[in-house]
Design a protein around this motif. Structure first.
Motif, PDB file in Angstrom:
ATOM      1  N   LYS A 107     -10.434   3.019  36.132  1.00 50.02           N
ATOM      2  CA  LYS A 107      -9.992   3.433  34.971  1.00 50.02           C
ATOM      3  C   LYS A 107      -9.179   2.398  34.266  1.00 50.02           C
ATOM      4  CE  LYS A 107      -8.986   6.267  31.520  1.00 50.02           C
ATOM      5  NZ  LYS A 107      -9.914   6.895  31.007  1.00 50.02           N
ATOM      6  N   ALA A 108      -9.690   1.995  32.954  1.00 49.31           N
ATOM      7  CA  ALA A 108      -8.825   0.911  32.386  1.00 49.31           C
ATOM      8  C   ALA A 108      -8.218   1.663  31.172  1.00 49.31           C
ATOM      9  CB  ALA A 108     -10.020   0.119  31.614  1.00 49.31           C
ATOM     10  N   PHE A 109      -6.704   1.372  30.849  1.00 48.31           N
ATOM     11  CA  PHE A 109      -6.072   1.562  29.830  1.00 48.31           C
ATOM     12  C   PHE A 109      -5.870   0.396  29.010  1.00 48.31           C
ATOM     13  CE2 PHE A 109      -4.305   4.649  32.899  1.00 48.31           C
ATOM     14  CZ  PHE A 109      -4.657   5.814  32.271  1.00 48.31           C
ATOM     15  N   LYS A 151      -6.548  12.106  38.824  1.00 52.56           N
ATOM     16  CA  LYS A 151      -6.883  12.675  37.572  1.00 52.56           C
ATOM     17  C   LYS A 151      -8.265  12.587  37.196  1.00 52.56           C
ATOM     18  CE  LYS A 151      -2.298  12.479  35.322  1.00 52.56           C
ATOM     19  NZ  LYS A 151      -1.690  11.736  34.621  1.00 52.56           N
ATOM     20  N   THR A 179     -10.103  15.047  39.325  1.00 50.67           N
ATOM     21  CA  THR A 179     -10.113  16.407  38.975  1.00 50.67           C
ATOM     22  C   THR A 179     -10.410  16.760  37.466  1.00 50.67           C
ATOM     23  OG1 THR A 179      -7.854  15.828  38.064  1.00 50.67           O
ATOM     24  CG2 THR A 179      -7.880  16.977  40.379  1.00 50.67           C
ATOM     25  N   LEU A 204      -9.381  15.491  34.818  1.00 53.43           N
ATOM     26  CA  LEU A 204      -8.198  15.344  33.715  1.00 53.43           C
ATOM     27  C   LEU A 204      -8.550  14.059  32.793  1.00 53.43           C
ATOM     28  CD1 LEU A 204      -5.183  16.580  35.531  1.00 53.43           C
ATOM     29  CD2 LEU A 204      -6.150  17.734  33.669  1.00 53.43           C
ATOM     30  N   LEU A 205      -9.176  12.963  33.595  1.00 56.51           N
ATOM     31  CA  LEU A 205      -9.362  11.741  32.904  1.00 56.51           C
ATOM     32  C   LEU A 205     -10.883  11.300  32.914  1.00 56.51           C
ATOM     33  CD1 LEU A 205      -6.593   9.308  33.834  1.00 56.51           C
ATOM     34  CD2 LEU A 205      -7.157  10.166  31.394  1.00 56.51           C
ATOM     35  N   SER A 206     -11.425  10.762  31.946  1.00 51.32           N
ATOM     36  CA  SER A 206     -12.774  10.426  32.001  1.00 51.32           C
ATOM     37  C   SER A 206     -12.771   8.788  32.542  1.00 51.32           C
ATOM     38  CB  SER A 206     -13.567  10.368  30.827  1.00 51.32           C
ATOM     39  OG  SER A 206     -13.727  11.738  30.450  1.00 51.32           O
ATOM     40  N   GLU A 254     -16.463  20.604  34.198  1.00 54.79           N
ATOM     41  CA  GLU A 254     -16.273  21.961  34.266  1.00 54.79           C
ATOM     42  C   GLU A 254     -16.582  22.531  35.362  1.00 54.79           C
ATOM     43  OE1 GLU A 254     -14.426  23.011  31.813  1.00 54.79           O
ATOM     44  OE2 GLU A 254     -14.486  21.250  30.803  1.00 54.79           O
ATOM     45  N   LYS A 308     -13.998  21.731  38.124  1.00 57.74           N
ATOM     46  CA  LYS A 308     -12.828  22.553  38.013  1.00 57.74           C
ATOM     47  C   LYS A 308     -12.805  23.738  38.673  1.00 57.74           C
ATOM     48  CE  LYS A 308     -11.350  20.143  33.956  1.00 57.74           C
ATOM     49  NZ  LYS A 308     -11.020  20.182  32.398  1.00 57.74           N
ATOM     50  N   TYR A 333      -5.135  22.501  41.986  1.00 59.71           N
ATOM     51  CA  TYR A 333      -4.420  21.024  41.705  1.00 59.71           C
ATOM     52  C   TYR A 333      -2.993  21.186  41.607  1.00 59.71           C
ATOM     53  CZ  TYR A 333      -2.818  16.988  38.723  1.00 59.71           C
ATOM     54  OH  TYR A 333      -2.209  15.831  38.224  1.00 59.71           O
ATOM     55  N   SER A 341       0.248  18.995  40.363  1.00 63.86           N
ATOM     56  CA  SER A 341       0.574  17.719  39.640  1.00 63.86           C
ATOM     57  C   SER A 341       1.705  17.359  40.099  1.00 63.86           C
ATOM     58  CB  SER A 341       0.578  17.959  38.180  1.00 63.86           C
ATOM     59  OG  SER A 341       2.204  18.436  37.806  1.00 63.86           O
ATOM     60  N   LYS A 371       4.181  16.195  38.511  1.00 65.26           N
ATOM     61  CA  LYS A 371       5.321  16.832  38.026  1.00 65.26           C
ATOM     62  C   LYS A 371       5.645  18.289  38.438  1.00 65.26           C
ATOM     63  CE  LYS A 371       4.995  14.300  33.813  1.00 65.26           C
ATOM     64  NZ  LYS A 371       4.549  14.331  32.317  1.00 65.26           N
ATOM     65  N   THR A 408       6.775  19.365  31.190  1.00 68.54           N
ATOM     66  CA  THR A 408       6.891  19.802  32.548  1.00 68.54           C
ATOM     67  C   THR A 408       5.820  19.647  33.661  1.00 68.54           C
ATOM     68  OG1 THR A 408       6.295  21.914  31.764  1.00 68.54           O
ATOM     69  CG2 THR A 408       8.549  21.526  31.929  1.00 68.54           C
ATOM     70  N   GLU A 443      -1.109  19.872  32.667  1.00 73.70           N
ATOM     71  CA  GLU A 443      -2.013  19.353  33.572  1.00 73.70           C
ATOM     72  C   GLU A 443      -2.888  20.347  34.456  1.00 73.70           C
ATOM     73  OE1 GLU A 443      -0.702  16.152  35.955  1.00 73.70           O
ATOM     74  OE2 GLU A 443      -0.542  14.607  33.973  1.00 73.70           O
ATOM     75  N   VAL A 444      -1.774  21.142  35.039  1.00 69.29           N
ATOM     76  CA  VAL A 444      -2.521  21.963  35.870  1.00 69.29           C
ATOM     77  C   VAL A 444      -3.402  23.065  35.019  1.00 69.29           C
ATOM     78  CG1 VAL A 444      -2.032  23.895  37.585  1.00 69.29           C
ATOM     79  CG2 VAL A 444      -0.547  22.022  37.182  1.00 69.29           C
ATOM     80  N   ALA A 503      -6.587  21.409  34.483  1.00 67.53           N
ATOM     81  CA  ALA A 503      -7.669  21.004  35.449  1.00 67.53           C
ATOM     82  C   ALA A 503      -8.157  22.259  36.125  1.00 67.53           C
ATOM     83  CB  ALA A 503      -6.690  20.598  36.829  1.00 67.53           C
ATOM     84  N   PRO A 537     -10.427  25.807  35.502  1.00 68.19           N
ATOM     85  CA  PRO A 537     -11.541  26.207  34.869  1.00 68.19           C
ATOM     86  C   PRO A 537     -11.646  26.440  33.537  1.00 68.19           C
ATOM     87  CG  PRO A 537     -11.624  27.480  36.772  1.00 68.19           C
ATOM     88  CD  PRO A 537     -10.038  26.815  36.646  1.00 68.19           C
ATOM     89  N   LEU A 557      -7.425  12.381  26.679  1.00 62.82           N
ATOM     90  CA  LEU A 557      -8.301  12.839  28.151  1.00 62.82           C
ATOM     91  C   LEU A 557      -9.438  11.514  28.017  1.00 62.82           C
ATOM     92  CD1 LEU A 557      -8.551  16.612  27.886  1.00 62.82           C
ATOM     93  CD2 LEU A 557      -6.815  15.269  28.923  1.00 62.82           C
ATOM     94  N   GLU A 558      -9.371  10.852  27.012  1.00 69.07           N
ATOM     95  CA  GLU A 558     -10.597   9.784  27.229  1.00 69.07           C
ATOM     96  C   GLU A 558     -11.785   9.981  28.089  1.00 69.07           C
ATOM     97  OE1 GLU A 558      -9.423   5.102  26.164  1.00 69.07           O
ATOM     98  OE2 GLU A 558      -8.134   6.226  27.578  1.00 69.07           O
TER      99      GLU A 558
END
Ligand SMILES: Nc1ncnc2c1ncn2[C@@H]1O[C@H](COP(=O)(O)OP(=O)(O)O)[C@@H](O)[C@H]1O
Ligand SMILES: [Mg+2]
Lengths: 248, 372
Positions: A14-16, A50, A53, A55-57, A75, A78, A83, A85, A87, B205, B209-210, B213, B215, B371-372
């Motif tokens: 993953k590159a930003f 991420k 899960t 959340l990120l490609s 999908e 998921k 998951y 997180s 936080k 918070t 994300e949850v 993640a 469905p 979400l790239e």
């Protein structure tokens, strides 16, 4: 142990912009195992999680989770995972019961399932008297345990935990790991990140990340012998110093 | 699927009703506005002396005169026979306004389905002057609504001034203008500010994300988060309209269906704006700042709510053209005060639809980039 691979990655990246937060990591996780993802802050643990899960490609490489491709079948992935997180993963202004119902609901649990599993969970955690209390009135250690239970309420094949024990006292950490073991005994695969090296000992296998790369990979025992170390702390120090390691 | 959506909506209502700050913004601000509104109306016009110059003396002109004089706003000073007497009345301070029916008023109305009425009001005090003018105009229009006839009275009342600059105040600021303007502002506040804060709060918070993640599709999550604000906006708008109608006698002359449709459209636009803000801002603080200073203030100042757009310097006029509230202000005023039908406000409606799709497109794209 069943050696079926439930997560498999090849050169996942993953590159930003120009910066590669995760740089060509390859590893696999077997069904039912507790897999630890260790590394200092900023090593790229969360970013890797991420991608797994959905959340990120990913930028490049390959990976499957529960048999589904992370590029095209997010999908489906998921539906098979839980998951937690890095936080906080629950709502502070909702009561324990409301949190359970909400998160169970978004995973499509029926009313009966919610009632049954919710009650079992509350009893097992010994939280019957706080079931209707807002979560902000509950101590952090409990909240983390609740968050874990909520993340596994829909009985996912794999549960992803991002630093679940961050900021929690040692006793609660131990209790938390007992819960992880229980889930693993019930057949759930656990993928957990942490920067506490002592927790590495609790995992079946681990991968150590340094600056986006995997710098160590195997069971704690293998790693200790490979690096000629007493404990995982020492292994980590040696890896961080850049001591050579026969890469996988 | 529907159950899950319901779950998110329910949860959002918990958030709203358990947070005092949110409740304060949602219900406190409209109440404060209405109190201010009460002050605004305290120098309300009552028993204003007017003169009538009826050069037609037909069925319509007499009925309109009767209607005007039957309200508590206006008292008859005298019936006049020449224009000169109007000036005389103003100058001696006997009258504040005059209502002029041209010759053959009723006949023209019957034949051409439209006729002119001239309203002249004393704008020495511009606020009162314009207010009186618009009250009079409204009475005439109400009569026409009752008669189901179409008519244009003279373009917003002509004013007699001692100074030329005050001659023409096309905005006609008055309590009548206040109610529609207030709805525009409140909907923006509730939809844009509250939704952008609600979404960024979950980003801050970590719960977003949850949710992502899970469905559940991202669009369902967003939908569930904005629907409660849509409902509350509706409650707020209805409350203000009802208050305007029953306490301050501000009419809704157009169709309620159209009014509701346009309110929903505008809500969608400002909700999209809120979603857009939440894709830009990472924290609640920033979302609040952007909503307040980059969106809310310009809307207040530039949409024509406080200052007439026509009187602004050109650069600001151009900015006002991209403020969605500008168009909704025109729409809602036209429906409530002029009884406009869709065809009259089609242009503004289409512009709002355009803005909505543009904002949604940009927001979805930004959401994906994240979400790239
Ligand atoms: N969205 C992002 N854009 C740019 N850089 C990011 C982004 N997310 C994470 N990073 C960077 O990637 C690196 C790895 O972050 P992260 O995966 O959160 O590390 P860890 O979880 O191991 O502490 C960090 O240097 C972080 O600053
Ligand atoms: Mg992290």
């Amino acid at each position: 142990m069943d050696s079926e691979k439930i997560i498999e990655t090849t050169k996942l990246t993953k590159a930003f912009g120009d910066f590669k937060a995760v740089n060509e990591i390859s590893f696999d996780v077997k069904k039912g195992e507790i897999f630890g993802f260790l590394g200092a802050n900023g090593a790229g643990k969360s970013t890797a999680m991420k991608m797994l899960t959905g959340l990120l490609s990913p930028t490049s490489g390959e990976a499957t989770v529960a048999g589904f491709d992370v590029f095209t079948q997010q999908e489906k992935i998921k539906k098979n995972i839980g998951y937690m997180s890095q936080k906080f993963s629950l709502y502070d202004d909702l009561s324990l019961l409301e949190n359970i119902k909400f998160f169970g609901g978004i995973y499509g649990l029926s009313k009966e399932q919610l009632n049954e599993r919710g009650n079992t969970m509350i009893e097992r955690l010994g939280l019957s008297d706080v079931r209707n209390k807002l979560l902000k009135e509950v101590p952090l250690g409990w909240k983390q345990k609740i968050a874990f239970s909520v993340a596994t309420l829909h009985q996912p094949k794999i549960v992803f935990l991002d630093e679940p024990t961050g900021g929690v006292d040692p006793i609660t950490r131990r209790q938390f790991w007992e819960m992880i073991y229980e889930a693993a005994d019930n057949g759930t695969t656990v993928f957990v990140t942490t920067h506490y090296m002592d927790e590495a000992e609790y995992c079946n296998r681990i991968s150590m990340m340094v600056d986006g790369r995997i710098a160590g990979y195997g069971s704690p025992k293998e790693l200790k012998s490979d690096f000629n170390s007493e404990n995982m702390d020492e292994v980590f120090v040696k890896i961080a110093r850049g001591e050579n390691y026969k890469l996988q | 699927m529907f159950d899950r959506l319901k779950g998110i909506i329910k949860k959002e209502f918990y958030h709203i009703f358990r947070d005092q700050r949110t409740l304060l913004i949602l219900f406190g601000i409209p109440i404060v506005q209405i109190v201010l509104f009460g002050f605004a109306i305290s120098n309300e016009i009552k028993n204003v002396k007017i003169a009538v110059l009826d050069l037609s003396k037909d069925e319509h002109s007499t009925q309109i005169t009767d209607k005007v004089l039957s309200t508590s706003y206006f008292d008859l000073d005298s019936y006049l026979t020449t224009f000169d007497e109007i000036d005389d009345g103003f100058q001696k301070g006997r009258i504040k306004a005059a209502l002029v029916f041209p010759p053959k008023f009723g006949e023209t109305l019957r034949k051409e389905n439209k006729a002119d009425v001239q309203i002249i009001s004393d704008a020495t005090d511009p606020n009162t002057g314009t207010q009186i003018g618009s009250y009079l105009q409204l009475q005439v229009q109400q009569y026409l609504m009752e008669q189901e006839l179409k008519i244009t009275s003279m373009p917003p009342p002509a004013l007699i001034n001692t100074e030329v600059e005050m001659r023409y105040n096309p905005e006609l600021k008055s309590v009548y203008m206040f109610v529609p303007g207030l709805i525009t502002i409140i909907l923006m506040l509730v939809c844009t500010m509250m939704t952008s804060i609600a979404i960024t709060r979950e980003k801050e918070t970590g719960t977003m994300e949850v949710l992502l993640a899970s469905p559940m599709h991202a669009s369902i999550i967003l939908l569930g988060k904005v629907i409660p604000y849509l409902l509350l906006s509706f409650v707020n708008a209805s409350f203000i309209i009802a208050l305007g109608k029953f306490i301050f006698e501000v009419p809704v002359m157009g169709s309620y269906a159209l009014l509701i449709g346009e309110i929903i459209l505008y809500c969608l636009v400002v909700l999209a704006l809120g979603i857009f803000v939440s894709t830009v801002a990472e924290t609640q603080q920033l979302a609040l700042m952007i909503s307040l200073f980059a969106l809310f203030l310009p809307t207040m100042l530039l949409s024509g709510f406080i200052f007439p757009i026509e009187n602004m310097p050109l650069p600001l006029q151009i900015v006002s053209k991209i403020v969605p509230a500008t168009y909704f202000n025109i729409i809602i005023k036209s429906i409530m005060l002029k009884g406009a039908t869709l065809s009259f406000i089609l242009k503004e409606t289409l512009i709002l639809v355009g803005i909505f799709f543009l904002l949604m497109g940009v927001s979805i794209k930004r959401f994906k980039i994240r979400l790239e």
